[in-house]
Design a protein around this motif. Structure first.
Motif, PDB file in Angstrom:
ATOM      1  N   LEU A 164       2.382 -32.053  21.509  1.00 22.17           N
ATOM      2  CA  LEU A 164       2.571 -32.147  22.953  1.00 22.17           C
ATOM      3  C   LEU A 164       3.855 -32.512  23.569  1.00 22.17           C
ATOM      4  O   LEU A 164       4.521 -32.002  24.646  1.00 22.17           O
ATOM      5  N   ALA A 165       4.201 -33.783  22.914  1.00 18.83           N
ATOM      6  CA  ALA A 165       5.600 -34.348  23.491  1.00 18.83           C
ATOM      7  C   ALA A 165       6.687 -33.334  23.430  1.00 18.83           C
ATOM      8  O   ALA A 165       7.489 -33.257  24.185  1.00 18.83           O
ATOM      9  N   LEU A 166       6.771 -32.477  22.302  1.00 13.25           N
ATOM     10  CA  LEU A 166       7.772 -31.698  22.099  1.00 13.25           C
ATOM     11  C   LEU A 166       7.775 -30.597  23.156  1.00 13.25           C
ATOM     12  O   LEU A 166       8.753 -30.169  23.591  1.00 13.25           O
ATOM     13  N   VAL A 167       6.594 -30.187  23.235  1.00  9.57           N
ATOM     14  CA  VAL A 167       6.373 -28.760  24.188  1.00  9.57           C
ATOM     15  C   VAL A 167       6.927 -29.408  25.591  1.00  9.57           C
ATOM     16  O   VAL A 167       7.427 -28.592  26.491  1.00  9.57           O
ATOM     17  N   LEU A 168       6.279 -30.641  26.167  1.00 12.68           N
ATOM     18  CA  LEU A 168       6.758 -31.154  27.577  1.00 12.68           C
ATOM     19  C   LEU A 168       8.321 -31.322  27.351  1.00 12.68           C
ATOM     20  O   LEU A 168       8.947 -31.234  28.557  1.00 12.68           O
ATOM     21  N   ALA A 169       9.110 -31.873  26.520  1.00 12.90           N
ATOM     22  CA  ALA A 169      10.528 -31.977  26.436  1.00 12.90           C
ATOM     23  C   ALA A 169      11.036 -30.667  26.577  1.00 12.90           C
ATOM     24  O   ALA A 169      12.166 -30.264  27.123  1.00 12.90           O
TER      25      ALA A 169
END
Length: 525
Positions: free
Chosen positions: A358-363
């Protein structure tokens, strides 16, 4: 220039806030209404509803990217005070959408007639699914031309009124949904409730469009080939990217429905929806940054764009970290309280898989907004197409041995590949070395992730088990109360922002939050 930049930043902040309020409204509504729908309709009917929605979502590809063209040209010609050009864009687009609506109405009617048992469901549910397909198909056919008025409002930058209308229709639609489930419980009445809410949205948006743009007119003399070519030229890659995105996001329920059962679709849908909703608020808030990047690019402010990529991603990750960690560590308890223990057992493993990147997708979302602002949409299409291909091929390959976990794994792998590619391309476009981006954007949020994980794990170990909403929110909010000051102390730039916010009662109080997000002054100041 300073006054203009200040006004632009204030407008962006207001638009972002109203977008976030609309998203928050959807989260609240979904939180309360979803259990009513799942338990009221039952697993079979709820799964059938998700399947029909996936079919209709694919039909929405007929939008052809025209809406993006309308937003761009209405905004451009409104700034030039060229009402005639706006009417040409509006009239030509309305003609296109009218034709598309007729085709969609005929298509959904044909499917309802000849698709005797959609996805092999039993005959009782199949009949309801076919009627639902007719109603939602008609709703979509109407939404194409009438939805153009809302697109005009977006082009004018009238996000507050757009989101006010969205929130109002959202409330009305879901009140009708709950009433239908309580008194009838059939898929047909559910479809009619959705249509009524959509019609309210369209009526209000139409009135608002004429209120803010009194000269808006449809006329056959405004429909011409030159305008059609202009719309088609801009919307090409947008449309292709939209297709690839739909393949990547809407294929999963169809794969589960084709290989498993409607009940499995329900379990999968709850996990997928919860993961998506968790990050959509941040995606919605940063959507308004794209025109800012376009303006900075026109002014040659390369340094500002580079700092926005690095610093903006870091700040976004600070907000994404507790969401991701919370889904993984507290997700089972949330689903158990929200839907019941059976759903927690069935949905939680897939939720963990969805939450991992999720963090990678939002970045990646931050990088994508910058690429859009720079006009580099072709790489986004290619990477999204790769994502869609991976979702389908890996999903079909893994669903046999792993069930819904396999489909979730396929979606996660595809998201990681796409996200890394978008970030790399954005770094090249903004002339930011990958090593610098990784160090300055990810190091401190990684420390913050370890901290909040330790806090919540310690709380789970020391405190009684989470069995009530009070204990759930006590654990969650208690962790956040420790997380926020830790992050502020951890990041020197955040400390400066907090100090300037507290002490800025004079001119400093008007500093644009968008500037602070980027860590730069607006070009021209």
């Amino acid at each position: 220039m300073t006054g203009l930049a200040s006004r632009e930043h204030r407008r962006l902040v207001i638009n972002a806030i109203t977008n976030a309020l609309y998203f928050a409204s959807t989260v609240v509504v979904v939180f309360f209404v979803s259990p009513i729908l799942v338990h009221g309709l039952g697993d079979n009917r709820y799964g059938a509803w998700l399947l029909v929605n996936s079919v209709v979502a694919y039909m929405a590809l007929a939008e052809l990217g025209v809406g993006a063209s309308v937003v761009r040209y209405v905004s451009r010609f409104d700034g030039l005070h060229d009402q005639d050009a706006i009417n040409r864009i509006f009239s030509t687009s309305l003609f296109i959408f009218g034709c598309v609506g007729v085709v969609l109405l005929l298509t959904t009617s044909a499917l309802a007639i000849f698709w005797a048992r959609p996805f092999g469901v039993d005959q009782t549910v199949a009949d309801e699914m076919r009627w639902l397909l007719v109603v939602l198909g008609a709703n979509l056919a109407i939404a194409f031309p009438l939805g153009l008025y809302k697109t005009v409002l977006v082009g004018l930058g009238q996000y507050p009124i757009v989101n006010a209308v969205r929130i109002s229709s959202l409330i009305v639609r879901n009140v009708l949904l709950v009433a239908c489930v309580h008194y009838d419980g059939s898929l047909l009445t559910i479809g009619l409730a959705i249509t009524c809410g959509s019609l309210l949205d369209h009526v209000c948006s139409t009135a608002a469009a004429y209120r803010y743009l009194p000269g808006l007119r449809f006329g056959w003399r405004f429909v011409d080939r030159e305008t059609l070519r202009a719309i088609r030229g801009y919307s090409g890659y947008v449309f292709l990217t939209y297709i690839a995105y739909r393949i990547a996001t809407e294929s999963n329920p169809l794969i589960v429905g084709a290989f498993l059962t409607p009940t499995a679709v329900t379990y999968f849908g709850i996990a997928c929806s919860l993961s998506n909703q968790a990050g959509d608020g941040l995606r919605t808030a940063i959507a308004v940054l794209t025109p800012t990047v376009s303006r900075w690019d026109a002014l040659g402010a390369e340094t500002a764009i580079a700092r926005l990529l690095v610093t903006g991603t870091r700040y976004l990750l600070y907000m994404a970290v507790p969401i991701q960690v919370g889904l993984i560590l507290l997700g089972r308890q949330f689903i158990a309280l929200w839907m019941g223990t059976t759903y927690a057992q069935q949905c939680y493993p897939a939720l963990v898989v969805f939450a991992m990147p999720l963090a990678l997708v939002l970045a990646q979302a931050m990088s994508a907004r910058i690429l859009e602002g720079l006009g580099k949409v072709a790489p986004l299409f290619v990477l999204t197409l790769v994502q869609g291909a991976l979702v389908v091929t890996l999903g079909v390959a893994l669903i046999g041995p792993l069930g819904i976990i396999g489909v979730a794994t396929a979606a996660t792998v595809a998201s990681v590949v796409q996200s890394v590619g978008v970030i790399v391309i954005a770094c090249r476009a903004a002339r930011v070395p990958i090593a610098k981006y990784s160090w300055r954007s990810w190091t401190l949020p990684t420390v913050a992730a370890a901290y909040i994980s330790g806090v919540w794990l310690l709380g789970r170990w020391l405190l009684p088990p989470i069995t009530t909403w009070a204990s759930f929110f006590g654990t969650g909010l208690g962790g956040m109360a420790l997380y926020v000051p830790f992050v502020v102390c951890l990041d020197p730039s955040l400390r400066r922002i907090v100090k300037s916010t507290i002490s800025g009662l004079g001119a400093g109080a008007h500093a644009a939050p968008v500037q602070q997000l980027a860590g730069v002054s607006p070009p021209g100041d």
